[in-house]
Design an enzyme around this catalytic site. Structure first.
Site, PDB file in Angstrom:
ATOM      1  CB  SER A 297      -0.938  -0.042   1.211  1.00 50.42           C
ATOM      2  OG  SER A 297      -2.005   0.854   1.056  1.00 50.42           O
TER       3      SER A 297
ATOM      4  NE  ARG B 122      -8.531   1.661  10.987  1.00 55.10           N
ATOM      5  CZ  ARG B 122      -7.512   1.061  10.393  1.00 55.10           C
ATOM      6  NH1 ARG B 122      -6.927   1.630   9.359  1.00 55.10           N
ATOM      7  NH2 ARG B 122      -7.068  -0.094  10.802  1.00 55.10           N
TER       8      ARG B 122
ATOM      9  CG  ASP C 216      -5.995  -3.910  -3.641  1.00 55.28           C
ATOM     10  OD1 ASP C 216      -6.819  -3.000  -3.431  1.00 55.28           O
ATOM     11  OD2 ASP C 216      -4.789  -3.816  -3.365  1.00 55.28           O
TER      12      ASP C 216
ATOM     13  CG  HIS D 138      -5.532  -2.392  -0.054  1.00 54.84           C
ATOM     14  ND1 HIS D 138      -4.542  -2.371  -1.017  1.00 54.84           N
ATOM     15  CD2 HIS D 138      -5.109  -1.543   0.924  1.00 54.84           C
ATOM     16  CE1 HIS D 138      -3.585  -1.534  -0.640  1.00 54.84           C
ATOM     17  NE2 HIS D 138      -3.899  -1.031   0.532  1.00 54.84           N
ATOM     18  CG  ASP D 139      -7.110  -5.203   5.367  1.00 58.49           C
ATOM     19  OD1 ASP D 139      -6.307  -4.258   5.276  1.00 58.49           O
ATOM     20  OD2 ASP D 139      -7.896  -5.344   6.313  1.00 58.49           O
TER      21      ASP D 139
END
Lengths: 353, 353
Positions: free
Chosen positions: A126, A196, A292, A325-326
């Site tokens: 990232s 967040r 992602d 993405h994680d």
């Protein structure tokens, strides 16, 4: 102007005699230098603990691993919460804007301080991957290899848009107080928590959310028909938001998201990404994840195309996963074998036992 | 409990003698009854003005078009900003939770009031499409045809997640005051604006954002390296957020997003979506958009499969466009021909000249 900066970092393993086994880990937006150590605020394991240790992919019996908190961060490296020596008060928004280039320059100063002539590998996911690309472009002679994961050479309009939502959420919170909240006893907890939450949705794929939560209810058999967290996905997000504010500084969040938005490696090279890597001898391993949607594979392919145009030594793997993405923060088996295999062959070229 | 409700609605065209030409339009989350009229607050054309009028797809020389503000809304139909007769104060959060089913029941009362035995068509996009599906399931005999556009039979985990972010943004605003802001002279402008910004990103596709804005700068030649809106996409989003709060009530936003989250048509029929449409004689035209990631084509296909299982008369079109979810509010040519063609053939079956 900043006269002086502090850098906070952790190391794992031992630097070998010829200083050829050092790996720089670049952390992501909300990461820190506790890559494989207990995070002092949350008490949790480091964000890449599964990667780092004796016999692991980043084998601490073979490699010397350095991970520093980024410039602008809030875990020890100079950032907006630190005292401005000119005023005796926290920088707040008086800290100069910080770019990915600045973060990397600060890491290069740390490298000099550690007397490491070049990194065996620079690695990160990232925003960490943005730093990796910046490293390989700005200091090619200091990067024997580079592993940018789930990243891009520039931030897209959609990514800027999501970041702007987060920043506006922080700035809308009256407790933000124009960034001068440090001495007030209040901080923009609610705004940062919303930021967040919004960001966290983008870190997961739709199918991961569906598989993980679907429309499952939270500790109840029936809908309450109210504004409590009826659905598990709601309480999960609220938890993510509330816990984040205990460990992160809101102004740091503003600075770091802005640094990502400003990142556009090609624009620093007349619009040509290939020129950013011209003449490089660095070996690249580019990794993306199929689900992602924040840093989609197409953006990794743009990097790979530019590296090919620069005649670089590059391998590229798109890993099939529904984790979004994680995935770079999860023990994704194919990521481990990809990076493990790349490091193994690169270590041989480098003559590391 | 609510003893009485008001319904605000607009009509276009004239009801014919045998009352066979009435079309009900169901609006989306932030829409209203001004489908083809000047919106009184913004002064802008109605959200489907390009569809409605003499000689247009929804031809006001042929059809009688009804569009009512949904229950829970803030444009005249009973919603949280209206006075609770029991207390003499605005309902706020004392309004009972509202479901898509409640919205449709209220529209059915309006239908009775207008003495329209059945709708020639019930039509709408996004949450409007949810109402269409609910109509076809709850009142099949009142729907000669149904056109659900860019919608789904249940809200996904990702969609609930984005809505929860928006609700938390509103509730985090101190001016929200637990929902009792109406008499305070303050309202949660900042929070609702952030909610709108977050939602708006999801209405556009990544490629639409890229095409429309990319990394273009806002009225400047160089980056300012600050927290102003350097990028066009940022000022666009801020504009969307700020303008929204002038025309929309924050508590309505909470109620309506919650109604969407709760929508799950199959769960009301023992988990079988096909059962929700059992025995239907309604003709369906299901429309989705290829780049809509909020209500992806796969969710329209789930509806189509259920309709097929229920032996319904259904046509389905996925329209190729890069405009994302918002395409149903844009003059997308293939949408016009699809809906126009469907209405034409359905009007023939119905015997409408």
């Amino acid at each position: 102007m900043m006269s002086d900066i502090s850098m906070a970092y952790n190391t794992y393993g031992t630097l070998n005699e010829d200083k050829s086994n050092a790996i720089l880990l670049c952390h992501a937006l909300t990461g820190d230098q506790y890559a494989a150590s207990r995070q002092p605020i949350t008490g949790k394991d480091g964000w890449w603990s599964f990667m780092i240790g004796p016999g692991k992919i980043l084998d601490t019996d073979r490699y010397f691993i350095v991970c520093s908190n980024i410039l602008g961060g809030c875990m020890g490296t100079t950032g907006p919460l630190d005292i401005d020596p000119d005023t005796g008060k926290p920088y707040g928004l008086n800290l100069p804007m910080i770019t990915i280039g600045d973060m990397v320059r600060a890491q290069a100063l740390l490298q000099d301080y550690l007397e490491i002539p070049d990194w065996f590998a620079v690695m990160g996911g990232s925003m960490g991957g943005m730093q990796v690309l910046q490293w390989a472009s700005a200091y090619p002679e200091r990067c024997f290899s580079a592993v940018p994961i789930a990243t891009a050479a520039k931030h897209s309009a959609q990514n800027i848009a999501f970041h702007e939502v987060g920043r506006q959420a922080v700035m809308a919170d009256p407790d933000w107080q124009g960034g001068n909240y440090y001495e007030s006893g209040r901080k923009p907890r609610a705004g940062l928590s919303v930021a967040r939450m919004a960001a966290h949705v983008t870190y997961l794929s739709e199918s991961a959310l569906h598989r993980k939560f679907g429309r499952n209810l939270q500790d109840r058999e029936d809908l309450t028909y109210g504004f409590d967290a009826d659905f598990q996905v709601e309480s999960y997000l609220r938890y993510q938001g509330i816990n984040f504010v205990d460990r992160f500084d809101a102004n740091s969040y503003l600075y770091i998201t802005r640094a990502m938005d400003y990142f556009d490696l090609a624009s620093d090279h007349g619009g040509s990404l290939a020129k950013a890597f011209a003449g490089t001898n660095t070996r690249f391993c580019v990794v993306s994840f199929s689900s992602d949607w924040l840093f989609p594979t197409s953006e990794s392919k743009d990097v790979v195309r530019a590296l090919n145009a620069a005649a670089a030594n590059v391998s590229f793997v798109e890993i099939e996963t529904d984790k979004g993405h994680d995935a770079f923060l999860l023990e994704t088996p194919e990521m481990l074998t990809t990076i493990g295999g790349f490091l193994e062959s690169t270590a041989k070229s480098r003559g590391i036992a």
